[in-house]
Motif scaffolding. Structure first.
Motif, PDB file in Angstrom:
ATOM      1  N   PHE A 226       0.828  -1.212   0.000  1.00  0.00           N
ATOM      2  CA  PHE A 226       0.000   0.000   0.000  1.00  0.00           C
ATOM      3  C   PHE A 226       0.853   1.249   0.000  1.00  0.00           C
ATOM      4  CE2 PHE A 226      -3.072  -3.004   1.930  1.00  0.00           C
ATOM      5  CZ  PHE A 226      -3.936  -2.989   0.871  1.00  0.00           C
ATOM      6  N   ALA A 227       1.970   1.203   0.743  1.00  0.00           N
ATOM      7  CA  ALA A 227       2.836   2.386   0.795  1.00  0.00           C
ATOM      8  C   ALA A 227       3.357   2.718  -0.587  1.00  0.00           C
ATOM      9  CB  ALA A 227       3.990   2.139   1.758  1.00  0.00           C
ATOM     10  N   ILE A 228       3.752   1.681  -1.325  1.00  0.00           N
ATOM     11  CA  ILE A 228       4.388   1.958  -2.612  1.00  0.00           C
ATOM     12  C   ILE A 228       3.361   2.263  -3.688  1.00  0.00           C
ATOM     13  CG2 ILE A 228       5.814   0.917  -4.402  1.00  0.00           C
ATOM     14  CD1 ILE A 228       7.450  -0.259  -2.127  1.00  0.00           C
ATOM     15  N   THR A 229       2.195   1.602  -3.655  1.00  0.00           N
ATOM     16  CA  THR A 229       1.168   1.989  -4.631  1.00  0.00           C
ATOM     17  C   THR A 229       0.742   3.428  -4.394  1.00  0.00           C
ATOM     18  OG1 THR A 229      -0.142   0.449  -3.339  1.00  0.00           O
ATOM     19  CG2 THR A 229      -0.113   0.126  -5.703  1.00  0.00           C
ATOM     20  N   GLY A 230       0.840   3.872  -3.144  1.00  0.00           N
ATOM     21  CA  GLY A 230       0.488   5.257  -2.851  1.00  0.00           C
ATOM     22  C   GLY A 230       1.353   6.249  -3.608  1.00  0.00           C
ATOM     23  N   LEU A 231       2.572   5.822  -3.962  1.00  0.00           N
ATOM     24  CA  LEU A 231       3.473   6.725  -4.691  1.00  0.00           C
ATOM     25  C   LEU A 231       2.967   6.996  -6.106  1.00  0.00           C
ATOM     26  CD1 LEU A 231       6.990   5.462  -3.659  1.00  0.00           C
ATOM     27  CD2 LEU A 231       5.730   7.408  -2.812  1.00  0.00           C
ATOM     28  N   ASN A 232       2.118   6.097  -6.611  1.00  0.00           N
ATOM     29  CA  ASN A 232       1.540   6.307  -7.931  1.00  0.00           C
ATOM     30  C   ASN A 232       0.843   7.650  -8.042  1.00  0.00           C
ATOM     31  OD1 ASN A 232       1.495   4.969 -10.316  1.00  0.00           O
ATOM     32  ND2 ASN A 232       0.450   3.192  -9.486  1.00  0.00           N
ATOM     33  N   THR A 233       0.199   8.018  -6.947  1.00  0.00           N
ATOM     34  CA  THR A 233      -0.518   9.296  -6.901  1.00  0.00           C
ATOM     35  C   THR A 233       0.405  10.450  -7.267  1.00  0.00           C
ATOM     36  OG1 THR A 233      -1.335   8.256  -4.915  1.00  0.00           O
ATOM     37  CG2 THR A 233      -2.260  10.374  -5.481  1.00  0.00           C
ATOM     38  N   LEU A 234       1.635  10.372  -6.766  1.00  0.00           N
ATOM     39  CA  LEU A 234       2.576  11.456  -7.025  1.00  0.00           C
ATOM     40  C   LEU A 234       2.901  11.543  -8.509  1.00  0.00           C
ATOM     41  CD1 LEU A 234       4.900  10.884  -4.005  1.00  0.00           C
ATOM     42  CD2 LEU A 234       3.385  12.794  -4.384  1.00  0.00           C
ATOM     43  N   ALA A 235       3.051  10.375  -9.140  1.00  0.00           N
ATOM     44  CA  ALA A 235       3.343  10.377 -10.575  1.00  0.00           C
ATOM     45  C   ALA A 235       2.195  11.019 -11.335  1.00  0.00           C
ATOM     46  CB  ALA A 235       3.562   8.958 -11.067  1.00  0.00           C
ATOM     47  N   VAL A 236       0.976  10.697 -10.899  1.00  0.00           N
ATOM     48  CA  VAL A 236      -0.194  11.258 -11.568  1.00  0.00           C
ATOM     49  C   VAL A 236      -0.206  12.771 -11.406  1.00  0.00           C
ATOM     50  CG1 VAL A 236      -2.686  11.399 -11.403  1.00  0.00           C
ATOM     51  CG2 VAL A 236      -1.579   9.194 -11.411  1.00  0.00           C
ATOM     52  N   PHE A 237       0.081  13.218 -10.200  1.00  0.00           N
ATOM     53  CA  PHE A 237       0.110  14.662  -9.981  1.00  0.00           C
ATOM     54  C   PHE A 237       1.194  15.303 -10.828  1.00  0.00           C
ATOM     55  CE2 PHE A 237       1.795  18.419  -8.055  1.00  0.00           C
ATOM     56  CZ  PHE A 237       0.672  19.168  -7.866  1.00  0.00           C
ATOM     57  N   MET A 238       2.363  14.657 -10.842  1.00  0.00           N
ATOM     58  CA  MET A 238       3.499  15.160 -11.614  1.00  0.00           C
ATOM     59  C   MET A 238       3.101  15.346 -13.079  1.00  0.00           C
ATOM     60  SD  MET A 238       7.072  13.270 -11.267  1.00  0.00           S
ATOM     61  CE  MET A 238       8.550  14.032 -10.752  1.00  0.00           C
ATOM     62  N   ALA A 239       2.464  14.320 -13.628  1.00  0.00           N
ATOM     63  CA  ALA A 239       2.055  14.374 -15.028  1.00  0.00           C
ATOM     64  C   ALA A 239       1.062  15.504 -15.240  1.00  0.00           C
ATOM     65  CB  ALA A 239       1.442  13.045 -15.451  1.00  0.00           C
ATOM     66  N   GLY A 240       0.103  15.612 -14.337  1.00  0.00           N
ATOM     67  CA  GLY A 240      -0.918  16.634 -14.494  1.00  0.00           C
ATOM     68  C   GLY A 240      -0.345  18.029 -14.376  1.00  0.00           C
ATOM     69  N   TRP A 241       0.589  18.183 -13.456  1.00  0.00           N
ATOM     70  CA  TRP A 241       1.129  19.520 -13.243  1.00  0.00           C
ATOM     71  C   TRP A 241       2.131  19.898 -14.323  1.00  0.00           C
ATOM     72  CZ3 TRP A 241       6.011  21.487 -12.078  1.00  0.00           C
ATOM     73  CH2 TRP A 241       6.015  22.840 -11.715  1.00  0.00           C
ATOM     74  N   ALA A 242       2.968  18.920 -14.714  1.00  0.00           N
ATOM     75  CA  ALA A 242       4.049  19.236 -15.639  1.00  0.00           C
ATOM     76  C   ALA A 242       3.543  19.546 -17.038  1.00  0.00           C
ATOM     77  CB  ALA A 242       5.040  18.081 -15.696  1.00  0.00           C
ATOM     78  N   SER A 243       2.347  19.059 -17.383  1.00  0.00           N
ATOM     79  CA  SER A 243       1.873  19.267 -18.752  1.00  0.00           C
ATOM     80  C   SER A 243       1.479  20.711 -19.021  1.00  0.00           C
ATOM     81  CB  SER A 243       0.673  18.372 -19.028  1.00  0.00           C
ATOM     82  OG  SER A 243       1.030  17.038 -18.902  1.00  0.00           O
ATOM     83  N   ARG A 244       1.223  21.456 -17.975  1.00  0.00           N
ATOM     84  CA  ARG A 244       0.716  22.825 -18.103  1.00  0.00           C
ATOM     85  C   ARG A 244      -0.489  22.870 -19.032  1.00  0.00           C
ATOM     86  NH1 ARG A 244       3.892  28.162 -17.082  1.00  0.00           N
ATOM     87  NH2 ARG A 244       4.313  26.846 -15.316  1.00  0.00           N
ATOM     88  N   ASN A 245      -1.471  22.151 -18.635  1.00  0.00           N
ATOM     89  CA  ASN A 245      -2.701  22.080 -19.401  1.00  0.00           C
ATOM     90  C   ASN A 245      -3.807  21.972 -18.371  1.00  0.00           C
ATOM     91  OD1 ASN A 245      -4.976  20.883 -20.639  1.00  0.00           O
ATOM     92  ND2 ASN A 245      -3.719  20.095 -22.281  1.00  0.00           N
ATOM     93  N   LYS A 246      -4.859  22.737 -18.575  1.00  0.00           N
ATOM     94  CA  LYS A 246      -5.928  22.753 -17.580  1.00  0.00           C
ATOM     95  C   LYS A 246      -6.543  21.368 -17.404  1.00  0.00           C
ATOM     96  CE  LYS A 246      -6.381  27.323 -16.794  1.00  0.00           C
ATOM     97  NZ  LYS A 246      -5.162  27.728 -17.461  1.00  0.00           N
ATOM     98  N   TYR A 247      -6.746  20.689 -18.523  1.00  0.00           N
ATOM     99  CA  TYR A 247      -7.357  19.370 -18.451  1.00  0.00           C
ATOM    100  C   TYR A 247      -6.474  18.395 -17.685  1.00  0.00           C
ATOM    101  CZ  TYR A 247     -10.601  21.015 -21.973  1.00  0.00           C
ATOM    102  OH  TYR A 247     -11.545  21.711 -22.646  1.00  0.00           O
ATOM    103  N   SER A 248      -5.171  18.502 -17.965  1.00  0.00           N
ATOM    104  CA  SER A 248      -4.238  17.610 -17.280  1.00  0.00           C
ATOM    105  C   SER A 248      -4.291  17.850 -15.787  1.00  0.00           C
ATOM    106  CB  SER A 248      -2.823  17.855 -17.774  1.00  0.00           C
ATOM    107  OG  SER A 248      -2.708  17.517 -19.109  1.00  0.00           O
ATOM    108  N   LEU A 249      -4.264  19.120 -15.410  1.00  0.00           N
ATOM    109  CA  LEU A 249      -4.238  19.442 -13.988  1.00  0.00           C
ATOM    110  C   LEU A 249      -5.530  18.990 -13.314  1.00  0.00           C
ATOM    111  CD1 LEU A 249      -2.320  20.655 -12.035  1.00  0.00           C
ATOM    112  CD2 LEU A 249      -3.430  22.836 -12.316  1.00  0.00           C
ATOM    113  N   LEU A 250      -6.649  19.229 -14.008  1.00  0.00           N
ATOM    114  CA  LEU A 250      -7.935  18.765 -13.452  1.00  0.00           C
ATOM    115  C   LEU A 250      -7.934  17.267 -13.270  1.00  0.00           C
ATOM    116  CD1 LEU A 250     -10.734  20.760 -15.252  1.00  0.00           C
ATOM    117  CD2 LEU A 250     -10.325  20.586 -12.824  1.00  0.00           C
ATOM    118  N   GLY A 251      -7.431  16.568 -14.291  1.00  0.00           N
ATOM    119  CA  GLY A 251      -7.375  15.113 -14.209  1.00  0.00           C
ATOM    120  C   GLY A 251      -6.483  14.670 -13.077  1.00  0.00           C
ATOM    121  N   GLY A 252      -5.341  15.342 -12.943  1.00  0.00           N
ATOM    122  CA  GLY A 252      -4.424  14.986 -11.872  1.00  0.00           C
ATOM    123  C   GLY A 252      -5.046  15.205 -10.513  1.00  0.00           C
TER     124      GLY A 252
END
Lengths: 178, 270, 389
Positions: free
Chosen positions: C134-160
């Motif tokens: 559970f601890a390590i699957t929790g890190l997936n969330t960070l990758a999702v946030f990273m992707a959403g934030w790094a894209s600089r796209n409103k849709y991406s950020l909303l999705g993240g």
């Protein structure tokens, strides 16, 4: 040989992560560097056979606290720092001195006990059974009062946060109902 | 009182029925795989795709008559370029939102069968990789020259060359149009015929009116002349009687020509 | 010594790196086929294996599709938006794949060739395997946030943001339902949990086990962003969510990471509730354990695909309400029910008592679920439409 190599690698990763977290002006980059530091620290715990602490380090710090900080950052309007607000590091010497002093005071007893990393003998022998089980028994038996008090404190904090967040909205709703 | 979560299982039963049924029930799986190709043979090269009208028909008739994808140019019966309806007015080129139409007007006019000499498109290209099938070109065309095709087998191995449809690829006969979109084609032709009849009637009326006006004009001119002559003796300075006579004559001839085609078209094209 | 170590490492990791990506490739094909059949379509059926360079091919119901997709993904252009954070845009797909791959090591897969003279080799021998998972699957969330934030796209950020909110919420019922099993077995070790369910003593056959399994499965669906909880990538609302701006191989990595996470969490569900490698014939043939384990994982994946073809997507408030107002209280109650049932059974070992406990816990859990459902439904007013009807 393996443990030492692993230690130095993890130590380097942690220190680098911490340094970047402090120095980066881009907040999101800083947070991710901080997360790298957390994970490196978890690795160090794992190296010391403290599995459960390592798990909690990842679960609570890298998982929960990291996300919390990121959410807080998303609520601010400016993610990347502006040079106009750059704080000149006056008194960095005294700051460094104080942190060094604190560091030494905390670490002094430990450093005395374990002279080298090549010989990381703990004071007591390692408990062979599951560390998680030991931890659980300790938490439930001798430290039960502490746990309960902490739980109460956290619940109070949570309830307080919810009321603080809902305060404005509740009155608004009432006004709407009238 | 329903069992908790039974809705999910009901839904899952439906999907399971469809899943299994699609393997056994021909009624469920209606997909018609490459009806125009023999023995499930797949087109592999660009040449395998039907270019000729007759071949395309077998392709386009596998879809319903309400299917539309990309525009085509209509011509009436006969040699395509002799009877093409397009006069290269370039309205569609201007209106096209993604600007996928490219037209070059011919330098000189050309006689069409049954019509007076007109310009024709020397080049008429539609880039179907850009076209978004909005049908605005169909809506704006005042000559009913551009309509939608329903040929869907357009995949090609090259990215740019063969997706740019040339004039000769786009030219399709009215008969073909009748075959792929019978309802729309007959409605369109009926409308064209009606408009033509209406135009003719109006033309006749206008001619009659013109004749009348001309008569009236000549009459009034004669009167005016007589008057002028009569007045010339006494007051020879102001010859101002001609303009009003002209302004009464022109409105009766000109207005009917413009408003007839445009607004009626939009509604009946659907 | 080092050579042995390297050999052991390869022996422990390479099978995982072969089995699961292969399963990923096949699953994409199976999923497309199954969804197509559910919607009365044919699905991918043309791409085959070319026999000669000049023509002729083996079609095999379109089984060449995953390979074709992979090749296409590899050669597609890698587009990074102008305003994007290039480093994070690059790191996010990798970071999303690593945790999913890492947790595969915690599954109790005993490959026969790993059981050497002294003891079996595993990539990880951890007591706290379940909680590590559970601890390590929790890190997936960070990758999702990273992707959403790094894209600089409103849709991406909303999705993240949606993904984070959803993952954080559903992690709680997920962990709490796993706690039941951990509590009964008295160990966080995946191998011990598997051992406790040998034969047909699967936890899913207990009332509390079934309830926990259902909660776990729902949580797993949400955690891996599967339909009906695929709000972070809701095509009709926010394009593709956090991977809107991803193309080519980066997108493929996200895709791979998502599916591997699906396998991993299904594997954990199998470990916790469905008896891990238990099945007929495992006593005589040890490799059958792996077969049964993977079969159960595949069945769970099949159910996920089936649900994807069946259920419509939830609304954001429904999603959150479901996690916090239904799953969370139920999973907490379930812990108590399991505890009491286990205690009573421990004190009194007669069959009659166990049957009574069994029936009583079913009634309690069902009544609780029904009650929660009614309480939640009571707040939902009949919908009014401004423009509809």
């Amino acid at each position: 040989m393996n443990e030492v190599t692993a230690f130095w690698m993890l130590a380097a990763i942690s220190v680098l992560g911490a340094l970047i977290a402090v120095r980066k002006r881009n907040l999101v980059h800083g947070v991710f560097a901080l997360l790298v530091f957390f994970v490196g620290l978890a690795g160090l715990f794992l190296l010391l056979l403290a599995e459960f602490i390592a798990v909690v380090q990842i679960l609570v710090y890298a998982g929960a606290v990291g996300i919390l900080i990121l959410f807080a950052i998303m609520l601010t309007d400016r993610v990347t720092g502006r040079d106009a607000f750059r704080v000149t590091s006056r008194g960095s010497f005294w700051g460094a001195l104080i942190s060094l002093a604190v560091f030494l005071v905390i670490l002094l007893p430990t450093i005395q006990d374990i002279p080298t990393i090549e010989n990381p003998t703990p004071k007591e022998t390692i408990v062979e059974t599951s560390t998680v089980k030991q931890l659980g028994i300790h938490l439930i038996k001798p430290y039960i009062i502490t746990i309960e008090i902490l739980a109460l404190l956290l619940t109070a904090a949570l309830v307080g946060a919810v009321t603080a967040a809902q305060g404005g909205r509740a009155s608004e709703n009432e006004e709407n109902n009238k | 009182m329903s069992v908790l979560g039974s809705g999910i299982f009901k839904g899952m039963a439906v999907t399971l029925k469809n899943f299994v049924g699609s393997y056994f029930d021909k009624e469920r799986l209606t997909t018609n795989e490459y009806a125009w190709q023999a023995n499930d043979k797949l087109p592999e090269r660009a040449g395998d795709y039907p270019k000729e009208e007759a071949e395309q028909l077998s392709d386009t008739t596998t879809v319903t008559q309400y299917s539309r994808n990309f525009p085509m140019l209509l011509h009436d019966a006969g040699e395509p370029m002799d009877t093409v309806r397009c006069v290269a007015c370039q309205i569609c080129e201007r209106e096209c939102p993604p600007q996928c139409i490219y037209i070059e007007k011919s330098t000189e006019k050309k006689e069409r069968s049954g019509n007076k000499a007109q310009f024709y498109p020397a080049t008429f290209d539609i880039d179907v990789s850009v076209c978004m099938s909005c049908q605005i070109c169909v809506e704006v065309c005042p000559f009913d020259a551009i309509v939608m095709n329903s040929q869907f087998e357009l995949s090609t191995p090259s990215r740019f060359g063969e997706l740019l449809l040339r004039r000769d690829d786009l030219l399709k006969s009215n008969d073909y149009y009748y075959k792929i979109h019978p309802e729309e084609a007959s409605a369109r032709d009926k409308r064209i015929a009606d408009e033509k009849a209406a135009k003719e009637a109006k033309k006749k009326a206008a001619e009659a009116a013109k004749k009348k006006a001309a008569e009236a004009k000549s009459k009034s001119e004669a009167e005016a002349k007589a008057k002028e002559e009569a007045e010339a003796a006494s007051k020879p300075t102001e010859p101002s009687d001609t303009p009003p006579a002209e302004s009464t004559a022109t409105p009766s001839t000109e207005p009917p020509a413009t408003p007839t085609t445009e607004p009626e078209k939009e509604g009946s094209a659907e | 010594m080092t050579l042995d170590l390297i050999k052991d490492i390869l022996l422990a990791t390479v099978p995982l790196l072969i089995i699961f990506p292969t399963m990923f490739a096949l699953t994409t094909w199976v999923e497309r086929k199954a969804l197509a059949r559910i919607q009365n379509r044919i699905g991918p059926n043309k791409v085959g294996v070319p026999l000669t360079p000049y023509g002729g091919k083996l079609s095999l119901f379109g089984l060449g599709q995953p390979a074709a997709d992979g090749i296409k993904m590899l050669f597609k252009e890698n587009i990074v938006p102008t305003g994007a954070d290039r480093l994070f845009h690059f790191l996010a797909p990798i970071l999303s794949l690593i945790p999913s791959m890492l947790v595969l090591c915690f599954l109790p897969l005993d490959f026969p060739w790993l059981n050497g003279e002294q003891n079996s080799v595993k990539a990880f021998m951890l007591d706290g395997a379940v909680i590590f998972f559970f601890a390590i699957t929790g890190l997936n969330t960070l990758a999702v946030f990273m992707a959403g934030w790094a894209s600089r796209n409103k849709y991406s950020l909303l999705g993240g943001m949606r993904a984070i909110a959803q993952m954080v919420s559903y992690e709680i019922p997920l962990v709490l339902s796993a706690v039941v099993v951990v509590m009964i077995v008295g160990s966080l070790n995946a191998d011990n949990i598997a051992k406790a369910q040998e034969g047909w003593n699967w936890f899913v056959f207990q009332p509390w086990g079934l309830a926990a399994f259902v909660i776990f499965f729902i949580g797993a669906l949400a955690e891996t962003n599967r339909s009906p909880f695929d709000l972070p990538e809701a095509e009709s609302e926010i394009i593709a969510g956090y991977f809107t701006e991803y193309s080519g191989f980066k997108f493929a990595l996200f895709f791979l990471g998502e599916y591997i996470a699906m396998f991993a969490i299904s594997g954990l569900a199998v470990t916790l509730f469905l008896g891990a490698g238990a099945g007929p014939g495992v006593e005589s043939l040890s490799w059958l354990k792996i077969f049964w384990f993977l079969t159960k994982v595949c069945i769970l994946i099949g159910v996920m695909i089936w649900l994807r073809g069946t259920l419509p997507r939830l609304r954001v408030d429904q999603l959150m309400g479901f996690a916090w107002k239904f799953l969370l209280p139920l999973s907490i109650l379930n812990i108590f029910v399991a505890g009491f049932a286990w205690h009573i059974k421990d004190a009194n070992k007669e069959t009659a008592t166990s049957v009574v406990v069994w029936i009583a816990s079913i009634i309690i859990l069902y009544a609780a679920a029904k009650g929660l459902d009614r309480v939640n439904r009571a707040k939902v007013k009949p919908r009014t439409y401004q423009y509809g009807e």
